[in-house]
Write a protein that holds these residues in place. Structure first.
Motif, PDB file in Angstrom:
ATOM      1  N   GLY A 174       0.374  -1.447  -0.144  1.00  0.00           N
ATOM      2  CA  GLY A 174       0.343  -0.153   0.295  1.00  0.00           C
ATOM      3  C   GLY A 174       1.266   1.318   0.027  1.00  0.00           C
ATOM      4  N   ILE A 175       2.092   1.491   0.995  1.00  0.00           N
ATOM      5  CA  ILE A 175       2.648   2.486   1.682  1.00  0.00           C
ATOM      6  C   ILE A 175       3.536   2.775  -0.462  1.00  0.00           C
ATOM      7  CG2 ILE A 175       4.989   3.256   1.820  1.00  0.00           C
ATOM      8  CD1 ILE A 175       4.175   1.947   4.265  1.00  0.00           C
ATOM      9  N   ALA A 176       3.712   1.371  -0.782  1.00  0.00           N
ATOM     10  CA  ALA A 176       4.939   1.538  -2.511  1.00  0.00           C
ATOM     11  C   ALA A 176       3.717   2.024  -3.317  1.00  0.00           C
ATOM     12  CB  ALA A 176       5.219   0.388  -2.874  1.00  0.00           C
ATOM     13  N   TYR A 177       2.451   1.527  -3.254  1.00  0.00           N
ATOM     14  CA  TYR A 177       1.913   1.457  -4.128  1.00  0.00           C
ATOM     15  C   TYR A 177       0.851   4.066  -4.667  1.00  0.00           C
ATOM     16  CZ  TYR A 177       0.079  -2.492  -6.024  1.00  0.00           C
ATOM     17  OH  TYR A 177      -0.184  -3.793  -6.993  1.00  0.00           O
ATOM     18  N   LYS A 178       0.993   4.221  -2.995  1.00  0.00           N
ATOM     19  CA  LYS A 178       0.930   5.580  -2.643  1.00  0.00           C
ATOM     20  C   LYS A 178       1.999   5.751  -2.745  1.00  0.00           C
ATOM     21  CE  LYS A 178      -0.447   7.919   0.703  1.00  0.00           C
ATOM     22  NZ  LYS A 178      -1.503   8.547   2.355  1.00  0.00           N
ATOM     23  N   MET A 179       3.409   5.879  -2.941  1.00  0.00           N
ATOM     24  CA  MET A 179       4.028   6.575  -3.016  1.00  0.00           C
ATOM     25  C   MET A 179       4.123   6.610  -4.622  1.00  0.00           C
ATOM     26  SD  MET A 179       7.131   5.688  -0.618  1.00  0.00           S
ATOM     27  CE  MET A 179       8.201   7.148  -0.445  1.00  0.00           C
ATOM     28  N   ILE A 180       4.305   5.759  -5.100  1.00  0.00           N
ATOM     29  CA  ILE A 180       4.472   5.289  -6.765  1.00  0.00           C
ATOM     30  C   ILE A 180       3.570   6.133  -7.596  1.00  0.00           C
ATOM     31  CG2 ILE A 180       4.568   3.922  -9.141  1.00  0.00           C
ATOM     32  CD1 ILE A 180       5.656   1.938  -6.669  1.00  0.00           C
ATOM     33  N   ARG A 181       2.532   5.963  -6.884  1.00  0.00           N
ATOM     34  CA  ARG A 181       1.607   7.352  -7.926  1.00  0.00           C
ATOM     35  C   ARG A 181       1.582   8.373  -7.735  1.00  0.00           C
ATOM     36  NH1 ARG A 181      -2.741   3.628  -5.818  1.00  0.00           N
ATOM     37  NH2 ARG A 181      -3.101   4.287  -4.080  1.00  0.00           N
ATOM     38  N   PHE A 182       2.216   8.901  -6.765  1.00  0.00           N
ATOM     39  CA  PHE A 182       2.454  10.493  -6.407  1.00  0.00           C
ATOM     40  C   PHE A 182       3.160  10.648  -6.972  1.00  0.00           C
ATOM     41  CE2 PHE A 182       4.909  12.637  -4.016  1.00  0.00           C
ATOM     42  CZ  PHE A 182       4.585  14.826  -4.015  1.00  0.00           C
ATOM     43  N   LYS A 183       4.397   9.505  -6.839  1.00  0.00           N
ATOM     44  CA  LYS A 183       6.433  10.113  -7.755  1.00  0.00           C
ATOM     45  C   LYS A 183       5.146  10.531  -9.446  1.00  0.00           C
ATOM     46  CE  LYS A 183       9.607  10.344  -4.978  1.00  0.00           C
ATOM     47  NZ  LYS A 183      10.285  11.111  -4.496  1.00  0.00           N
ATOM     48  N   LEU A 184       4.504   9.494 -10.050  1.00  0.00           N
ATOM     49  CA  LEU A 184       4.195   9.728 -11.084  1.00  0.00           C
ATOM     50  C   LEU A 184       3.110  10.754 -11.692  1.00  0.00           C
ATOM     51  CD1 LEU A 184       4.181   6.131 -12.419  1.00  0.00           C
ATOM     52  CD2 LEU A 184       5.701   7.347 -12.930  1.00  0.00           C
ATOM     53  N   SER A 185       2.143  11.020 -10.960  1.00  0.00           N
ATOM     54  CA  SER A 185       1.686  11.979 -10.965  1.00  0.00           C
ATOM     55  C   SER A 185       1.516  13.474 -10.573  1.00  0.00           C
ATOM     56  CB  SER A 185       0.728  12.643  -9.807  1.00  0.00           C
ATOM     57  OG  SER A 185       1.411  12.774  -8.425  1.00  0.00           O
ATOM     58  N   ALA A 186       3.389  13.358 -10.706  1.00  0.00           N
ATOM     59  CA  ALA A 186       3.887  15.017 -10.724  1.00  0.00           C
ATOM     60  C   ALA A 186       4.419  14.962 -12.218  1.00  0.00           C
ATOM     61  CB  ALA A 186       5.177  14.950 -10.328  1.00  0.00           C
ATOM     62  N   TYR A 187       5.115  13.437 -12.508  1.00  0.00           N
ATOM     63  CA  TYR A 187       5.376  13.740 -14.098  1.00  0.00           C
ATOM     64  C   TYR A 187       3.773  13.333 -15.045  1.00  0.00           C
ATOM     65  CZ  TYR A 187       6.013  10.497 -18.898  1.00  0.00           C
ATOM     66  OH  TYR A 187       6.650  10.447 -19.679  1.00  0.00           O
ATOM     67  N   PHE A 188       2.777  13.072 -14.991  1.00  0.00           N
ATOM     68  CA  PHE A 188       1.648  13.349 -15.694  1.00  0.00           C
ATOM     69  C   PHE A 188       0.649  14.514 -15.618  1.00  0.00           C
ATOM     70  CE2 PHE A 188       1.499   8.468 -15.119  1.00  0.00           C
ATOM     71  CZ  PHE A 188       1.830   8.155 -16.131  1.00  0.00           C
ATOM     72  N   LEU A 189       1.251  15.036 -14.384  1.00  0.00           N
ATOM     73  CA  LEU A 189       0.949  16.529 -14.551  1.00  0.00           C
ATOM     74  C   LEU A 189       1.707  17.118 -15.360  1.00  0.00           C
ATOM     75  CD1 LEU A 189      -0.867  18.478 -13.572  1.00  0.00           C
ATOM     76  CD2 LEU A 189       0.120  18.953 -11.338  1.00  0.00           C
ATOM     77  N   ASN A 190       3.330  17.327 -15.529  1.00  0.00           N
ATOM     78  CA  ASN A 190       3.996  18.173 -16.633  1.00  0.00           C
ATOM     79  C   ASN A 190       4.010  17.816 -17.704  1.00  0.00           C
ATOM     80  OD1 ASN A 190       4.964  19.490 -13.526  1.00  0.00           O
ATOM     81  ND2 ASN A 190       6.853  17.688 -14.310  1.00  0.00           N
ATOM     82  N   LEU A 191       3.466  16.380 -17.894  1.00  0.00           N
ATOM     83  CA  LEU A 191       3.363  15.988 -19.396  1.00  0.00           C
ATOM     84  C   LEU A 191       1.707  16.644 -19.823  1.00  0.00           C
ATOM     85  CD1 LEU A 191       4.345  13.843 -21.571  1.00  0.00           C
ATOM     86  CD2 LEU A 191       2.834  12.232 -20.481  1.00  0.00           C
ATOM     87  N   PHE A 192       0.833  16.147 -18.918  1.00  0.00           N
ATOM     88  CA  PHE A 192      -0.191  16.994 -19.619  1.00  0.00           C
ATOM     89  C   PHE A 192      -0.194  18.943 -20.015  1.00  0.00           C
ATOM     90  CE2 PHE A 192      -4.642  18.990 -18.236  1.00  0.00           C
ATOM     91  CZ  PHE A 192      -5.279  18.772 -19.335  1.00  0.00           C
ATOM     92  N   SER A 193       0.358  19.728 -18.915  1.00  0.00           N
ATOM     93  CA  SER A 193       0.981  20.837 -18.888  1.00  0.00           C
ATOM     94  C   SER A 193       1.479  21.435 -20.215  1.00  0.00           C
ATOM     95  CB  SER A 193       0.655  21.465 -17.999  1.00  0.00           C
ATOM     96  OG  SER A 193       2.349  20.691 -17.415  1.00  0.00           O
TER      97      SER A 193
END
Length: 187
Positions: free
Chosen positions: A160-179
């Motif tokens: 659960g911790i791994a999923y949460k941390m990976i999602r958080f790290k990748l959300s920044a990538y996808f946010l940058n990609l989207f913007s």
């Protein structure tokens, strides 16, 4: 030093070395898409970086330096296969037509893989070990618990911790990609 390299801040060997270190893994993934040998892929990537450095005063780059690098890696990989008469081993699934035809391919799949790998590498040690056993070794939670001498609930918590941390790290990538994509379309 070529003007093109000054444009990208690569004014000396140490800045080029930083460029190499930050893009090597991605370039290797691109080469591995075509050639199935890690040693050959590594040789191709090394050759491309050497060529970029040696021809720094002669190059005219119309895209980003990173895109230019990745296109060079792709082309050298395809040349290797052609020269080794292995083109018949390339299937449409291995080399989609849009990758060969699109000079502006941003290699987003490989870049995403690099971001995922980095996110996994940044997990806490125990969490990383559990995650890797689950996904790389394909072990069940019970098998991981047995292997690491931990309870199944601890494994669930660590995942659960791994999923949460990976999602958080990748959300920044996808946010940058989207913007970035939004800004490109707006122009």
């Amino acid at each position: 030093m070529g003007a093109i390299y000054q444009k990208y801040g690569l004014t000396d060997e140490s800045s080029f070395e930083r460029f190499f270190k930050s893009n090597y893994h991605l370039a290797l993934l691109v080469a591995l898409r075509y050639v199935k040998s890690e040693q050959i892929a590594d040789d191709i990537v090394q050759e491309v970086f050497v060529a970029l450095w040696q021809k720094r005063d002669e190059l005219t780059i119309r895209t980003s330096l990173k895109s230019y690098l990745l296109n060079m890696v792709r082309n050298r990989s395809l040349n290797y296969l052609r020269d080794e008469k292995q083109m018949d081993e390339i299937t449409e699934s291995a080399v989609p037509a849009e990758l060969i035809d699109d000079p502006n391919d941003d290699f987003s799949q490989e870049e995403l893989a690099v971001h995922i790998t980095k996110a996994i590498d940044e997990l806490p040690a125990q969490c990383k070990k559990v995650f890797q056993l689950a996904y790389h070794e394909r072990l069940t939670y019970n098998e991981i618990a047995s292997t690491l001498n931990l309870s199944k609930n601890t494994i669930k918590t660590q995942m659960g911790i791994a999923y949460k941390m990976i999602r958080f790290k990748l959300s920044a990538y996808f946010l940058n990609l989207f913007s970035f994509s939004f800004r490109r379309r707006k122009k």
